[in-house]
Write a protein that holds these residues in place. Structure first.
Motif, PDB file in Angstrom:
ATOM      1  N   TYR A   1      -2.361  15.802  -0.258  1.00  0.00           N
ATOM      2  CA  TYR A   1      -0.937  15.466  -0.165  1.00  0.00           C
ATOM      3  C   TYR A   1      -0.241  15.704  -1.494  1.00  0.00           C
TER       4      TYR A   1
ATOM      5  N   ILE B   1      -4.294   5.848   5.991  1.00  0.00           N
ATOM      6  CA  ILE B   1      -3.519   6.664   5.045  1.00  0.00           C
ATOM      7  C   ILE B   1      -2.663   7.677   5.805  1.00  0.00           C
TER       8      ILE B   1
ATOM      9  N   ASP C   1       0.262   5.903   7.118  1.00  0.00           N
ATOM     10  CA  ASP C   1       1.191   5.563   6.033  1.00  0.00           C
ATOM     11  C   ASP C   1       2.003   6.781   5.599  1.00  0.00           C
ATOM     12  N   ILE C   2       1.342   7.910   5.478  1.00  0.00           N
ATOM     13  CA  ILE C   2       2.035   9.137   5.074  1.00  0.00           C
ATOM     14  C   ILE C   2       3.092   9.495   6.124  1.00  0.00           C
TER      15      ILE C   2
ATOM     16  N   THR D   1      -6.931   2.552  -2.212  1.00  0.00           N
ATOM     17  CA  THR D   1      -6.278   1.424  -1.532  1.00  0.00           C
ATOM     18  C   THR D   1      -7.240   0.605  -0.680  1.00  0.00           C
TER      19      THR D   1
ATOM     20  N   LEU E   1      -7.011   8.711  -1.611  1.00  0.00           N
ATOM     21  CA  LEU E   1      -6.028   7.644  -1.414  1.00  0.00           C
ATOM     22  C   LEU E   1      -6.646   6.456  -0.684  1.00  0.00           C
ATOM     23  N   SER E   2      -7.536   6.738   0.272  1.00  0.00           N
ATOM     24  CA  SER E   2      -8.171   5.635   1.012  1.00  0.00           C
ATOM     25  C   SER E   2      -9.104   4.837   0.101  1.00  0.00           C
TER      26      SER E   2
ATOM     27  N   GLY F   1      -6.508  12.608   1.239  1.00  0.00           N
ATOM     28  CA  GLY F   1      -6.468  11.360   1.997  1.00  0.00           C
ATOM     29  C   GLY F   1      -7.662  10.477   1.673  1.00  0.00           C
TER      30      GLY F   1
ATOM     31  N   LYS G   1       2.293   1.874  -3.356  1.00  0.00           N
ATOM     32  CA  LYS G   1       1.241   2.397  -4.242  1.00  0.00           C
ATOM     33  C   LYS G   1       1.002   3.881  -3.957  1.00  0.00           C
ATOM     34  N   LEU G   2       0.920   4.252  -2.673  1.00  0.00           N
ATOM     35  CA  LEU G   2       0.707   5.659  -2.298  1.00  0.00           C
ATOM     36  C   LEU G   2       1.839   6.533  -2.828  1.00  0.00           C
TER      37      LEU G   2
ATOM     38  N   ARG H   1       0.829  -1.203   0.000  1.00  0.00           N
ATOM     39  CA  ARG H   1       0.000   0.000   0.000  1.00  0.00           C
ATOM     40  C   ARG H   1       0.867   1.258   0.000  1.00  0.00           C
ATOM     41  N   ARG H   2       1.910   1.284   0.826  1.00  0.00           N
ATOM     42  CA  ARG H   2       2.773   2.467   0.891  1.00  0.00           C
ATOM     43  C   ARG H   2       3.508   2.679  -0.436  1.00  0.00           C
TER      44      ARG H   2
END
Length: 177
Positions: free
Chosen positions: A64, A43, A46-47, A36, A32-33, A29, A15-16, A12-13
């Protein structure tokens, strides 16, 4: 109907990071949520982890952003301003109309020291979105903690535009000399 796959941990990270590195616009966010299939709070975590790995990610009022590095560094300048909250729109419109990106706002708090918040606005539309968010969340401007005194980091395509911005702020009675 097929359920969307929830991306886990490092996958996931990765991909982000890819999404942020390839996006030309801020990504929220919530967006992004959805991509994923995890909560917005996951999120945020993860950030934070990606930032701890020195990934140049910033949170702006629009979402972001991954700060691209390279030789295309634009001239920057930090300026001091003072005005009451009712002039925030005037100040920001004045700057973006000249072609300036307002990267952040900084204050010196008597207890917490230097406080900086990313703004990253470069158009009237982005200014309006920022101000709408401030109003909708009933948030205060950082400058309200310091009698209106605050700093901005400005970025532009040339030093001449930064000079023009300073002169315009001075003429408007906003620039602190």
């Amino acid at each position: 109907m097929m359920e969307k796959k929830k991306l886990l941990g490092e996958e996931r990270r990765t991909k982000l990071l890819h999404i942020l590195q390839t996006s030309e616009q801020p990504v929220t966010g919530s967006e992004l949520s959805q991509i994923t299939n995890v909560s917005r709070q996951v999120i945020v975590g993860d950030i934070t982890l990606l930032k701890a790995r020195n990934e140049p990610i910033i949170a702006t009022s629009q979402g972001y952003m991954y700060l691209q590095t390279g030789n295309t560094q634009k001239p920057e300048r930090t300026i001091a301003c003072q005005h009451d909250p009712s002039r925030a729109q005037e100040e920001l419109f004045l700057l973006v109309d000249i072609g300036i990106t307002v990267k952040d706002v900084k204050i010196e708090h008597p207890v917490y020291g230097d406080l900086t918040a990313s703004i990253m606005v470069s158009s009237r539309k982005e200014v309006q979105q920022f101000l709408t968010k401030v109003t909708a969340t009933n948030a205060s401007f950082l400058s309200e903690l310091t009698s209106g005194i605050h700093l901005h980091t400005l970025s532009a395509s040339s030093e001449e535009l930064l000079d023009e911005a300073e002169n315009a702020l001075k003429n408007a009675g906003i620039l602190v000399d």
